[in-house]
Enzyme design. Sequence first.
Site, PDB file in Angstrom:
ATOM      1  N   GLY A   1       0.832  -1.210   0.000  1.00 49.33           N
ATOM      2  CA  GLY A   1       0.000   0.000   0.000  1.00 49.33           C
ATOM      3  C   GLY A   1       0.859   1.249   0.000  1.00 49.33           C
TER       4      GLY A   1
ATOM      5  N   SER B   1       2.593   4.821   1.092  1.00 50.25           N
ATOM      6  CA  SER B   1       3.199   5.312   2.325  1.00 50.25           C
ATOM      7  C   SER B   1       2.102   5.981   3.161  1.00 50.25           C
ATOM      8  CB  SER B   1       4.290   6.332   1.973  1.00 50.25           C
ATOM      9  OG  SER B   1       4.810   6.902   3.147  1.00 50.25           O
ATOM     10  N   GLY B   2       2.013   5.624   4.433  1.00 51.06           N
ATOM     11  CA  GLY B   2       0.985   6.213   5.293  1.00 51.06           C
ATOM     12  C   GLY B   2      -0.341   5.486   5.278  1.00 51.06           C
ATOM     13  N   SER B   3      -0.413   4.368   4.543  1.00 51.21           N
ATOM     14  CA  SER B   3      -1.700   3.650   4.445  1.00 51.21           C
ATOM     15  C   SER B   3      -1.970   2.770   5.657  1.00 51.21           C
ATOM     16  CB  SER B   3      -1.740   2.810   3.163  1.00 51.21           C
ATOM     17  OG  SER B   3      -0.668   1.871   3.136  1.00 51.21           O
TER      18      SER B   3
ATOM     19  N   SER C   1       2.746  -0.615   8.417  1.00 53.87           N
ATOM     20  CA  SER C   1       3.535  -0.952   9.620  1.00 53.87           C
ATOM     21  C   SER C   1       2.637  -1.120  10.841  1.00 53.87           C
ATOM     22  CB  SER C   1       4.583   0.144   9.881  1.00 53.87           C
ATOM     23  OG  SER C   1       5.454   0.265   8.782  1.00 53.87           O
TER      24      SER C   1
ATOM     25  N   ASN D   1      14.612  -4.653  -4.394  1.00 49.65           N
ATOM     26  CA  ASN D   1      14.207  -4.631  -2.977  1.00 49.65           C
ATOM     27  C   ASN D   1      13.171  -5.714  -2.713  1.00 49.65           C
ATOM     28  OD1 ASN D   1      13.814  -3.640  -0.309  1.00 49.65           O
ATOM     29  ND2 ASN D   1      12.133  -2.340  -1.003  1.00 49.65           N
TER      30      ASN D   1
ATOM     31  N   SER E   1       5.874  -1.884  -2.079  1.00 51.92           N
ATOM     32  CA  SER E   1       5.880  -2.878  -3.186  1.00 51.92           C
ATOM     33  C   SER E   1       4.881  -2.467  -4.274  1.00 51.92           C
ATOM     34  CB  SER E   1       5.603  -4.286  -2.670  1.00 51.92           C
ATOM     35  OG  SER E   1       4.524  -4.356  -1.752  1.00 51.92           O
TER      36      SER E   1
HETATM   37  N1  LIG Z   1      10.517   8.001  -3.127  1.00 51.44           N
HETATM   38  C1  LIG Z   1       9.925   7.294  -2.145  1.00 51.44           C
HETATM   39  N2  LIG Z   1       8.772   6.644  -2.409  1.00 51.44           N
HETATM   40  C2  LIG Z   1       8.165   5.932  -1.427  1.00 51.44           C
HETATM   41  N3  LIG Z   1       8.626   5.810  -0.135  1.00 51.44           N
HETATM   42  C3  LIG Z   1       9.790   6.458   0.136  1.00 51.44           C
HETATM   43  C4  LIG Z   1      10.483   7.209  -0.832  1.00 51.44           C
HETATM   44  N4  LIG Z   1      11.593   7.758  -0.251  1.00 51.44           N
HETATM   45  C5  LIG Z   1      11.593   7.331   1.020  1.00 51.44           C
HETATM   46  N5  LIG Z   1      10.524   6.548   1.265  1.00 51.44           N
HETATM   47  C6  LIG Z   1      10.302   5.865   2.552  1.00 51.44           C
HETATM   48  O1  LIG Z   1      10.585   4.503   2.263  1.00 51.44           O
HETATM   49  C7  LIG Z   1       9.541   3.662   2.695  1.00 51.44           C
HETATM   50  C8  LIG Z   1       9.148   2.697   1.597  1.00 51.44           C
HETATM   51  O2  LIG Z   1      10.168   1.725   1.477  1.00 51.44           O
HETATM   52  P1  LIG Z   1       9.750   0.341   0.787  1.00 51.44           P
HETATM   53  O3  LIG Z   1      10.965  -0.520   0.800  1.00 51.44           O
HETATM   54  O4  LIG Z   1       8.505  -0.169   1.408  1.00 51.44           O
HETATM   55  O5  LIG Z   1       9.445   0.836  -0.706  1.00 51.44           O
HETATM   56  S1  LIG Z   1       9.323  -0.086  -2.024  1.00 51.44           S
HETATM   57  O6  LIG Z   1       8.546  -1.279  -1.625  1.00 51.44           O
HETATM   58  O7  LIG Z   1      10.722  -0.407  -2.449  1.00 51.44           O
HETATM   59  O8  LIG Z   1       8.624   0.819  -3.001  1.00 51.44           O
HETATM   60  C9  LIG Z   1       8.373   4.517   3.009  1.00 51.44           C
HETATM   61  O9  LIG Z   1       7.948   4.046   4.280  1.00 51.44           O
HETATM   62  P2  LIG Z   1       6.395   3.825   4.616  1.00 51.44           P
HETATM   63  O10 LIG Z   1       5.871   5.217   4.842  1.00 51.44           O
HETATM   64  O11 LIG Z   1       6.394   3.005   5.863  1.00 51.44           O
HETATM   65  O12 LIG Z   1       5.723   3.147   3.457  1.00 51.44           O
HETATM   66  C10 LIG Z   1       8.890   5.952   3.081  1.00 51.44           C
HETATM   67  O13 LIG Z   1       8.905   6.386   4.418  1.00 51.44           O
HETATM   68  N1  LIG Z   2      -6.275   1.865  11.268  1.00 49.51           N
HETATM   69  C1  LIG Z   2      -5.766   3.061  11.576  1.00 49.51           C
HETATM   70  N2  LIG Z   2      -6.543   3.988  12.158  1.00 49.51           N
HETATM   71  C2  LIG Z   2      -6.038   5.217  12.466  1.00 49.51           C
HETATM   72  N3  LIG Z   2      -4.755   5.599  12.232  1.00 49.51           N
HETATM   73  C3  LIG Z   2      -3.944   4.692  11.642  1.00 49.51           C
HETATM   74  C4  LIG Z   2      -4.387   3.391  11.287  1.00 49.51           C
HETATM   75  N4  LIG Z   2      -3.349   2.731  10.722  1.00 49.51           N
HETATM   76  C5  LIG Z   2      -2.306   3.575  10.723  1.00 49.51           C
HETATM   77  N5  LIG Z   2      -2.651   4.755  11.288  1.00 49.51           N
HETATM   78  C6  LIG Z   2      -1.784   5.940  11.463  1.00 49.51           C
HETATM   79  O1  LIG Z   2      -1.400   6.360  10.164  1.00 49.51           O
HETATM   80  C7  LIG Z   2      -0.010   6.734  10.128  1.00 49.51           C
HETATM   81  C8  LIG Z   2       0.720   5.870   9.118  1.00 49.51           C
HETATM   82  O2  LIG Z   2       0.667   4.528   9.573  1.00 49.51           O
HETATM   83  P1  LIG Z   2       1.874   3.536   9.210  1.00 49.51           P
HETATM   84  O3  LIG Z   2       1.514   2.225   9.783  1.00 49.51           O
HETATM   85  O4  LIG Z   2       3.167   4.157   9.557  1.00 49.51           O
HETATM   86  O5  LIG Z   2       1.741   3.466   7.600  1.00 49.51           O
HETATM   87  P2  LIG Z   2       2.791   2.880   6.535  1.00 49.51           P
HETATM   88  O6  LIG Z   2       3.602   1.858   7.245  1.00 49.51           O
HETATM   89  O7  LIG Z   2       1.918   2.324   5.448  1.00 49.51           O
HETATM   90  O8  LIG Z   2       3.586   4.064   6.088  1.00 49.51           O
HETATM   91  C9  LIG Z   2       0.492   6.567  11.550  1.00 49.51           C
HETATM   92  O9  LIG Z   2       0.432   7.828  12.202  1.00 49.51           O
HETATM   93  C10 LIG Z   2      -0.488   5.610  12.163  1.00 49.51           C
HETATM   94  O10 LIG Z   2      -0.612   5.808  13.571  1.00 49.51           O
END
Ligand SMILES: Nc1ncnc2c1ncn2[C@@H]1O[C@H](COP(=O)(O)OS(=O)(=O)O)[C@@H](OP(=O)(O)O)[C@H]1O
Ligand SMILES: Nc1ncnc2c1ncn2[C@@H]1O[C@H](COP(=O)(O)OP(=O)(O)O)[C@@H](O)[C@H]1O
Length: 208
Positions: free
Chosen positions: A37, A39-41, A44, A87, A111
């Site tokens: 999903g 980033s921020g979805s 984690s 990756n 991914s």
């Molecule tokens: N350009 C760019 N695009 C997307 N994300 C970025 C980028 N640069 C840094 N980050 C940080 O890297 C996290 C994603 O790493 P991933 O290994 O999951 O990415 S991927 O699967 O290789 O696309 C991702 O973490 P999550 O927010 O937990 O998804 C970001 O915080």
């Molecule tokens: N089900 C949920 N309800 C409310 N907030 C959430 C939920 N899941 C994640 N969050 C919040 O959204 C933000 C991003 O979550 P995170 O797990 O770091 O996303 P990702 O790993 O996809 O980047 C964090 O601040 C987290 O606390």
Amino acid sequence: MSTVGNSTNIFWQESPVGKLERQKLLHQKSCVVWITGLSGSGKSTLACSLSRELFTRGNLSYVLDGDNLRHGLNQDLGFKAEDRTENIRRVGEVAKLFADAGLICIASLISPYRKDRDSCRAMLPDANFIEVFMNMPLTLCEERDPKGLYKLARAGKIKGFTGIDDPYEPPLNCEIEIKQKAGVCPTPGAMVGEVVTYLEEKGYLQHQ
Ligand SMILES: Nc1ncnc2c1ncn2[C@@H]1O[C@H](COP(=O)(O)OS(=O)(=O)O)[C@@H](OP(=O)(O)O)[C@H]1O
Ligand SMILES: Nc1ncnc2c1ncn2[C@@H]1O[C@H](COP(=O)(O)OP(=O)(O)O)[C@@H](O)[C@H]1O
């Protein structure tokens, strides 16, 4: 003797303890739960909450988080398409080893490319690959923006950020889709519940 990629004259070493024995010891059927999903979805959050819930229930799992692996195993990789593909390939191979060890391996990575996720699926024997799609709108992810990366991407300070100026290809037939209901995101507990219910129904969480 075989050749795989650049490795020549290599031999597969069988282990004296088999996968079935390891699974029996852990009272579970191993698998890979692959969370994809934007980033921020919530990838984690789901991965960590799920790992905790499984532990509480007496099941052993391990989380492979994209961010974390980029601090070590994948620190040589960036975010251009071929690096993301490499990756995912590497994490897929590691996840396969964890599943062979008898664990429930929870992989949490953006991914973005369908072909890469499908390649990981193909690596897993017996189809023990469970794709979980965090289907959250970009607007929600951007509102959350816990690391401020969307703000930097919008300001042009990060190039090639997924969802902003880099693609994300949603799954076409994932096993589990986590999505909003009436515009409301399920709680972390509800997200975990959806995955645990699936794992139970499919027989991955055998009790003592
Ligand atoms: N350009 C760019 N695009 C997307 N994300 C970025 C980028 N640069 C840094 N980050 C940080 O890297 C996290 C994603 O790493 P991933 O290994 O999951 O990415 S991927 O699967 O290789 O696309 C991702 O973490 P999550 O927010 O937990 O998804 C970001 O915080
Ligand atoms: N089900 C949920 N309800 C409310 N907030 C959430 C939920 N899941 C994640 N969050 C919040 O959204 C933000 C991003 O979550 P995170 O797990 O770091 O996303 P990702 O790993 O996809 O980047 C964090 O601040 C987290 O606390």
